[in-house]
Design a protein around this motif. Structure first.
Motif, mmCIF file in Angstrom:
data_model
loop_
_atom_site.group_PDB
_atom_site.id
_atom_site.type_symbol
_atom_site.label_atom_id
_atom_site.label_comp_id
_atom_site.label_asym_id
_atom_site.label_seq_id
_atom_site.Cartn_x
_atom_site.Cartn_y
_atom_site.Cartn_z
ATOM 1 N N LEU A 193 0.804 -1.436 0.035
ATOM 2 C CA LEU A 193 0.327 -0.280 -0.144
ATOM 3 C C LEU A 193 0.756 1.396 0.553
ATOM 4 O O LEU A 193 0.523 2.092 -0.468
ATOM 5 C CB LEU A 193 -1.008 0.065 1.337
ATOM 6 N N TRP A 194 1.845 1.070 0.377
ATOM 7 C CA TRP A 194 2.734 2.280 0.913
ATOM 8 C C TRP A 194 3.339 2.314 -0.977
ATOM 9 O O TRP A 194 3.225 3.759 -1.196
ATOM 10 C CB TRP A 194 3.943 2.135 1.792
ATOM 11 N N LEU A 195 3.736 1.250 -1.131
ATOM 12 C CA LEU A 195 4.334 1.665 -2.870
ATOM 13 C C LEU A 195 3.245 1.849 -3.254
ATOM 14 O O LEU A 195 3.486 3.010 -4.810
ATOM 15 C CB LEU A 195 5.074 0.175 -2.951
ATOM 16 N N GLN A 196 2.125 1.856 -3.421
ATOM 17 C CA GLN A 196 1.146 2.096 -4.256
ATOM 18 C C GLN A 196 0.756 3.920 -3.946
ATOM 19 O O GLN A 196 0.673 4.690 -4.742
ATOM 20 C CB GLN A 196 -0.326 1.585 -3.892
ATOM 21 N N PHE A 197 0.670 3.794 -2.421
ATOM 22 C CA PHE A 197 0.600 5.591 -2.306
ATOM 23 C C PHE A 197 1.488 6.492 -3.118
ATOM 24 O O PHE A 197 0.987 7.680 -3.624
ATOM 25 C CB PHE A 197 0.568 6.054 -1.521
ATOM 26 N N HIS A 198 2.684 5.540 -2.812
ATOM 27 C CA HIS A 198 3.767 6.860 -3.869
ATOM 28 C C HIS A 198 3.802 7.055 -5.170
ATOM 29 O O HIS A 198 4.221 7.469 -5.917
ATOM 30 C CB HIS A 198 5.512 6.022 -3.067
ATOM 31 N N ASP A 199 3.262 5.873 -5.511
ATOM 32 C CA ASP A 199 2.864 5.681 -6.675
ATOM 33 C C ASP A 199 1.805 6.415 -7.652
ATOM 34 O O ASP A 199 2.495 6.898 -8.838
ATOM 35 C CB ASP A 199 2.544 4.293 -8.021
#
Length: 146
Positions: free
Chosen positions: A137-143
């Motif tokens: 979710l962290w990576l998705q948020f940053h994307d």
């Protein structure tokens, strides 16, 4: 990737390292104003991601989690204030660099406290699978917030 590569705590620690490097690189940047603008935007994305993904989970998982989360949000607001104060100065001026240094100091203090207290509590209180899920979710948020 090996298990743990997507653990949200590892991703946060890696980003903390990149922030330290980015602050150091400002002095030698070809365009320090543009480099600062990018760093300031990344600091805000990082803070919002922690506030949305990390702190609510810890509030439910650890005995002192809610208090730690409130303290961390207060520190994020101090960072936001220090970052916004940079805009009060002419880029490249002595006072601008002093404001940058103040933002760096406030941010470094927060990251150190988070690394010393908050992240170890989080890692102890939240199981591996949940930390991996949050990492994704962290990576998705940053994307979604480049």
């Amino acid at each position: 990737m090996p298990m743990g590569d997507f653990d949200i705590t590892a991703l946060i620690l890696a980003e903390h390292s990149r922030f330290r490097d980015a602050f150091t690189a400002l002095q030698g940047a070809e365009d320090p104003g543009a480099a600062w603008d990018e760093l300031a935007a990344r600091l805000e994305v990082h803070a919002v991601a922690e506030e949305e993904l990390l702190y609510p989970v810890l509030a439910h998982a650890a005995a002192e989690g809610a208090a730690e989360g409130e303290d961390a949000v207060r520190e994020h607001n101090e960072i936001r204030h220090a970052v916004s104060a940079v805009a009060d100065h002419e880029p490249g001026s002595e006072s601008w660099w002093a404001a940058i240094h103040q933002a760096q100091t406030v941010n470094a203090d927060h990251m150190a406290e988070e690394e010393r207290e908050f992240l170890p509590d989080f890692k102890e209180s939240v199981d591996d699978d949940r930390r991996e899920e949050l990492g994704m979710l962290w990576l998705q948020f940053h994307d979604e917030h480049p």
